[in-house]
Design a protein around this motif. Structure first.
Motif, PDB file in Angstrom:
ATOM      1  N   SER A   1      28.955  49.982  15.015  1.00 46.72           N
ATOM      2  CA  SER A   1      29.278  48.666  14.463  1.00 46.72           C
ATOM      3  C   SER A   1      28.363  48.303  13.304  1.00 46.72           C
ATOM      4  CB  SER A   1      29.171  47.611  15.567  1.00 46.72           C
ATOM      5  OG  SER A   1      29.495  46.325  15.065  1.00 46.72           O
ATOM      6  N   GLN A   2      27.075  48.563  13.452  1.00 45.30           N
ATOM      7  CA  GLN A   2      26.136  48.233  12.389  1.00 45.30           C
ATOM      8  C   GLN A   2      26.358  49.083  11.141  1.00 45.30           C
ATOM      9  OE1 GLN A   2      22.548  48.675  14.819  1.00 45.30           O
ATOM     10  NE2 GLN A   2      22.190  46.478  14.669  1.00 45.30           N
ATOM     11  N   ARG A   3      26.716  50.343  11.341  1.00 41.38           N
ATOM     12  CA  ARG A   3      27.011  51.191  10.188  1.00 41.38           C
ATOM     13  C   ARG A   3      28.292  50.728   9.498  1.00 41.38           C
ATOM     14  NH1 ARG A   3      24.821  56.723   9.991  1.00 41.38           N
ATOM     15  NH2 ARG A   3      22.918  56.737  11.220  1.00 41.38           N
ATOM     16  N   MET A   4      29.285  50.305  10.280  1.00 43.07           N
ATOM     17  CA  MET A   4      30.532  49.818   9.691  1.00 43.07           C
ATOM     18  C   MET A   4      30.280  48.545   8.887  1.00 43.07           C
ATOM     19  SD  MET A   4      34.246  49.178  11.492  1.00 43.07           S
ATOM     20  CE  MET A   4      33.671  48.041  12.743  1.00 43.07           C
ATOM     21  N   ALA A   5      29.334  47.733   9.332  1.00 45.61           N
ATOM     22  CA  ALA A   5      29.040  46.484   8.631  1.00 45.61           C
ATOM     23  C   ALA A   5      28.577  46.726   7.200  1.00 45.61           C
ATOM     24  CB  ALA A   5      27.992  45.689   9.400  1.00 45.61           C
ATOM     25  N   GLN A   6      28.032  47.910   6.930  1.00 44.73           N
ATOM     26  CA  GLN A   6      27.602  48.234   5.574  1.00 44.73           C
ATOM     27  C   GLN A   6      28.785  48.276   4.604  1.00 44.73           C
ATOM     28  OE1 GLN A   6      25.400  51.915   5.897  1.00 44.73           O
ATOM     29  NE2 GLN A   6      23.920  51.052   7.345  1.00 44.73           N
ATOM     30  N   ASN A   7      29.984  48.543   5.132  1.00 43.94           N
ATOM     31  CA  ASN A   7      31.173  48.593   4.276  1.00 43.94           C
ATOM     32  C   ASN A   7      31.629  47.206   3.829  1.00 43.94           C
ATOM     33  OD1 ASN A   7      31.346  51.410   4.540  1.00 43.94           O
ATOM     34  ND2 ASN A   7      32.531  51.249   6.426  1.00 43.94           N
ATOM     35  N   LEU A   8      31.116  46.154   4.474  1.00 46.58           N
ATOM     36  CA  LEU A   8      31.544  44.804   4.122  1.00 46.58           C
ATOM     37  C   LEU A   8      31.095  44.418   2.721  1.00 46.58           C
ATOM     38  CD1 LEU A   8      30.873  43.015   7.522  1.00 46.58           C
ATOM     39  CD2 LEU A   8      33.100  43.582   6.522  1.00 46.58           C
TER      40      LEU A   8
ATOM     41  N   LYS B   1      32.341  45.899  23.706  1.00 47.18           N
ATOM     42  CA  LYS B   1      30.993  45.351  23.851  1.00 47.18           C
ATOM     43  C   LYS B   1      30.005  46.010  22.898  1.00 47.18           C
ATOM     44  CE  LYS B   1      27.571  44.178  27.371  1.00 47.18           C
ATOM     45  NZ  LYS B   1      27.236  44.234  28.791  1.00 47.18           N
ATOM     46  N   ILE B   2      29.270  45.167  22.173  1.00 43.95           N
ATOM     47  CA  ILE B   2      28.177  45.628  21.312  1.00 43.95           C
ATOM     48  C   ILE B   2      26.965  44.762  21.618  1.00 43.95           C
ATOM     49  CG2 ILE B   2      29.552  46.609  19.440  1.00 43.95           C
ATOM     50  CD1 ILE B   2      29.356  43.978  17.967  1.00 43.95           C
ATOM     51  N   ALA B   3      25.791  45.247  21.221  1.00 45.05           N
ATOM     52  CA  ALA B   3      24.560  44.521  21.511  1.00 45.05           C
ATOM     53  C   ALA B   3      24.504  43.220  20.710  1.00 45.05           C
ATOM     54  CB  ALA B   3      23.352  45.393  21.196  1.00 45.05           C
ATOM     55  N   THR B   4      23.728  42.274  21.220  1.00 45.22           N
ATOM     56  CA  THR B   4      23.636  40.951  20.618  1.00 45.22           C
ATOM     57  C   THR B   4      23.166  41.007  19.176  1.00 45.22           C
ATOM     58  OG1 THR B   4      23.162  40.000  22.787  1.00 45.22           O
ATOM     59  CG2 THR B   4      22.621  38.663  20.874  1.00 45.22           C
ATOM     60  N   ASN B   5      22.254  41.937  18.863  1.00 39.91           N
ATOM     61  CA  ASN B   5      21.742  41.998  17.488  1.00 39.91           C
ATOM     62  C   ASN B   5      22.849  42.324  16.484  1.00 39.91           C
ATOM     63  OD1 ASN B   5      21.700  44.584  18.779  1.00 39.91           O
ATOM     64  ND2 ASN B   5      20.601  45.411  17.032  1.00 39.91           N
ATOM     65  N   ALA B   6      23.832  43.143  16.885  1.00 44.92           N
ATOM     66  CA  ALA B   6      24.945  43.466  15.985  1.00 44.92           C
ATOM     67  C   ALA B   6      25.848  42.249  15.791  1.00 44.92           C
ATOM     68  CB  ALA B   6      25.747  44.637  16.539  1.00 44.92           C
ATOM     69  N   VAL B   7      26.028  41.450  16.851  1.00 49.94           N
ATOM     70  CA  VAL B   7      26.836  40.234  16.738  1.00 49.94           C
ATOM     71  C   VAL B   7      26.141  39.235  15.813  1.00 49.94           C
ATOM     72  CG1 VAL B   7      27.895  38.321  17.989  1.00 49.94           C
ATOM     73  CG2 VAL B   7      27.791  40.583  19.041  1.00 49.94           C
ATOM     74  N   LYS B   8      24.827  39.112  15.947  1.00 53.53           N
ATOM     75  CA  LYS B   8      24.064  38.198  15.094  1.00 53.53           C
ATOM     76  C   LYS B   8      24.156  38.623  13.631  1.00 53.53           C
ATOM     77  CE  LYS B   8      20.043  36.750  16.459  1.00 53.53           C
ATOM     78  NZ  LYS B   8      18.642  36.755  16.958  1.00 53.53           N
ATOM     79  N   GLU B   9      24.215  39.935  13.392  1.00 55.13           N
ATOM     80  CA  GLU B   9      24.327  40.434  12.016  1.00 55.13           C
ATOM     81  C   GLU B   9      25.647  39.997  11.392  1.00 55.13           C
ATOM     82  OE1 GLU B   9      24.153  44.708   9.583  1.00 55.13           O
ATOM     83  OE2 GLU B   9      23.955  44.648  11.762  1.00 55.13           O
ATOM     84  N   LEU B  10      26.734  40.112  12.144  1.00 54.06           N
ATOM     85  CA  LEU B  10      28.040  39.681  11.646  1.00 54.06           C
ATOM     86  C   LEU B  10      28.072  38.166  11.445  1.00 54.06           C
ATOM     87  CD1 LEU B  10      30.489  41.897  13.741  1.00 54.06           C
ATOM     88  CD2 LEU B  10      30.182  41.935  11.267  1.00 54.06           C
TER      89      LEU B  10
END
Length: 257
Positions: A22-29, A44-53
Motif C-alpha cells: 500500500s505504501q509503495r502504491m501511494a508513491q504513484n499518487l 487490512k493495512i497498518a494504521t501508519n499507511a492509513v494515516k499516510e493516505l
C-alpha cells in the motif's frame, strides 16, 4: 452485489506485506491528479499507511471493511454492518471516488472477475480504482522445488479483465522486492503464511524438499524470497444511456413509383 469480503489476516508478516504494498502504491499518487471526496479502503493495512493516505487527502472521508481505531481517524466509517444489508439501488452512499485495495494475491478464473465487478459497483462514475497485489513470480526461487506456480492472475490478463468489467485506460506495472533470511525456520514460516504452494504444512517431514531449499542459500549463507509487486489503476466508465426514438408507422411516407 456488495464488496467481496476478504478474510482479515492478523499474521504480522502478511500485514507487513500488505502495508508495504500500500505504501509503495501511494508513491504513484504523485502522478495522478485527483481530489476524491469519498475513499474506500479494502483489505487490512497498518494504521501508519492509513494515516499516510489521510495526509494526502485531508478533505476526503474514508470508509473501510476493517476496523481502524477511531481515536486516530475519527472520520473513518465502519461499513461492516452496512454491507450486511442490501444497499438501496443507485444509492450514493455506496459509491466512492477512489477504491484503494492492497491484496496478497488475486486468484485466476471466475474469482478475478467477481472481485473486479464488486469494485466496479462500489466506484462512482469516473471514479478511480487503485490496486496492488503479489504477482505470479512471487517466491520464484521455490517454484521448481514445489513443481508449481502460484495460482495468481498475470498483470496483462488482469488489465484485459478490467476493461471487460467496465473500466477504462488500465495501467499495469510491476517491480520486484527481494527479502533475505538468515533463519530457515522463519523462511518456512513466512512461505507457509503466503499460502502459495501445496505441501508447506508438511515441509519439515519432507527431507528432500528441506535439502533442496537448504542448498538455495547464497554466498552469504542467506536465503532470498522475491515478491513480485503488481500495481494497477483504471477509471470506471460512465454507462451511456440508450436514446430510443419512437416513430409512428403511419407517419412514414412511402414514395410511389
Amino acid at each position: 452485489m456488495g464488496v467481496v469480503q476478504n478474510k482479515i489476516i492478523d499474521n504480522p508478516f502478511l500485514l507487513w506485506v500488505k502495508t508495504e504494498l500500500s505504501q509503495r502504491m501511494a508513491q504513484n499518487l504523485a502522478f495522478i491528479k485527483i481530489e476524491p471526496k469519498r475513499i474506500f479502503l479494502e483489505n487490512k493495512i497498518a494504521t501508519n499507511a492509513v494515516k499516510e493516505l489521510k495526509a494526502i487527502y485531508p478533505k476526503a472521508s474514508f470508509a473501510a471493511n476493517f476496523k481502524i481505531r477511531k481515536s486516530l481517524i475519527e472520520s473513518i466509517l465502519q461499513l461492516k454492518a452496512f454491507f450486511a444489508k442490501k444497499a438501496p439501488k443507485n444509492s450514493h452512499l455506496s459509491k466512492y471516488d477512489l477504491i484503494w485495495s492492497s491484496n496478497l494475491a488475486i486468484p485466476k478464473h471466475e474469482m478475478t472477475e467477481s472481485q473486479i465487478k464488486a469494485w466496479n459497483e462500489l466506484n462512482a462514475d469516473d471514479g478511480l480504482l487503485m490496486l496492488t497485489y503479489l504477482g505470479p513470480d512471487t517466491a520464484k526461487e521455490f517454484q521448481e522445488i514445489f513443481l508449481s506456480k502460484p495460482d495468481i492472475v498475470d498483470m496483462h490478463d488482469f488489465g484485459d479483465l478490467l476493461v471487460h468489467c467496465g473500466y477504462s485506460d488500465p495501467v499495469m506495472t510491476m517491480e520486484y522486492l527481494k527479502l533475505e533470511y538468515e533463519n530457515i525456520e522463519i523462511l518456512f514460516k513466512e512461505l507457509k503464511a503466503l499460502n502459495l504452494f501445496q505441501g508447506m504444512n508438511e515441509v519439515h517431514e519432507n527431507k528432500d524438499i528441506v535439502e533442496k531449499i537448504t542448498k538455495l542459500r547464497n554466498s552469504d549463507g542467506k536465503w532470498s524470497l522475491t515478491l513480485e509487486i503488481v500495481y494497477g489503476h483504471a477509471w470506471k466508465v460512465v454507462k451511456k444511456k440508450e436514446h430510443i426514438v419512437k416513430i409512428d408507422a403511419n407517419s412514414i411516407l412511402v414514395k410511389k413509383k
